[in-house]
Design an enzyme around this catalytic site. Structure first.
Site, mmCIF file in Angstrom:
data_model
loop_
_atom_site.group_PDB
_atom_site.id
_atom_site.type_symbol
_atom_site.label_atom_id
_atom_site.label_comp_id
_atom_site.label_asym_id
_atom_site.label_seq_id
_atom_site.Cartn_x
_atom_site.Cartn_y
_atom_site.Cartn_z
ATOM 1 N N GLY A 44 0.621 -1.312 0.125
ATOM 2 C CA GLY A 44 -0.125 -0.044 0.040
ATOM 3 C C GLY A 44 1.094 1.326 0.248
ATOM 4 O O GLY A 44 0.581 2.230 -0.877
ATOM 5 N N CYS A 45 1.992 1.277 0.475
ATOM 6 C CA CYS A 45 2.725 2.393 0.950
ATOM 7 C C CYS A 45 3.606 2.651 -0.294
ATOM 8 O O CYS A 45 3.754 3.865 -0.706
ATOM 9 C CB CYS A 45 3.852 2.400 2.184
ATOM 10 S SG CYS A 45 2.837 2.050 3.757
ATOM 11 N N THR A 46 3.853 1.555 -1.120
ATOM 12 C CA THR A 46 4.520 1.616 -2.376
ATOM 13 C C THR A 46 3.652 2.468 -3.409
ATOM 14 O O THR A 46 4.009 3.131 -4.256
ATOM 15 C CB THR A 46 4.976 0.395 -2.755
ATOM 16 O OG1 THR A 46 6.077 0.076 -1.843
ATOM 17 C CG2 THR A 46 5.778 0.541 -4.418
ATOM 18 N N ALA A 49 3.026 6.048 -2.741
ATOM 19 C CA ALA A 49 4.079 7.049 -3.248
ATOM 20 C C ALA A 49 4.400 6.889 -4.752
ATOM 21 O O ALA A 49 4.539 7.966 -5.145
ATOM 22 C CB ALA A 49 5.378 6.255 -2.376
#
Length: 155
Positions: A44-46, A49
């Protein structure tokens, strides 16, 4: 601490991926997007970003700076930036100093387990340091940056 739209954003100073100290006051006269995310190199963070990355020109055209914040180390941030060619700074709040002030640290539940952690959230801060919009709990990391951009474009 509660974050209120229309009020000044709390001051902060944190190290970026290069160890340089970054403060909110460094960006006077610019819009600032501060997004909080749990961990570098997670799915999710990738996605979040990379969506900010893929739309960077639309943000910079509005004289806007993007800052990602997590508890990851500067080295982890450097690797994450290099791996995904991220064109913005990632700040390290290893001691969780800024996170609670921005309502981005709290109780989380996952697979029946309760623990303290980073709450995926975002703030849009105006050139005057006032919070324009606060997203206290981001659910769709991949498309959320587009919502942020939509609000910015209305400024």
């Amino acid at each position: 601490m509660a974050i209120e739209e229309g009020k000044k954003a709390p001051a902060f100073t944190l190290p970026d991926q290069d160890g340089k100290m970054v403060s909110l006051e460094d960006f006077t006269d610019k819009y600032v997007i501060v997004y909080f995310y749990p961990k570098d190199n997670t799915p999710g963070c990738t996605k979040e970003a990379c969506t900010f990355r893929d739309n960077i020109t639309s943000f910079t055209d509005k004289d806007c700076v993007i800052l990602g914040v997590s508890k990851d180390s500067a080295k982890a941030h450097t690797n994450f930036i290099a791996k995904f060619d991220l064109p913005f700074s990632l700040l390290s709040d290893k001691e969780a100093v800024m996170l609670p002030e921005y309502a981005a640290w709290g109780e989380k539940k996952n697979y029946g387990r309760t623990y303290m952690g980073i709450i995926r959230s975002t703030l849009s801060i105006g050139p005057d340091g006032v919070v324009i919009k606060h997203w206290p709990a981001v659910k769709k990391a991949e498309t959320h940056p587009l919502e942020v951009l939509e609000v910015l474009q209305q400024q």
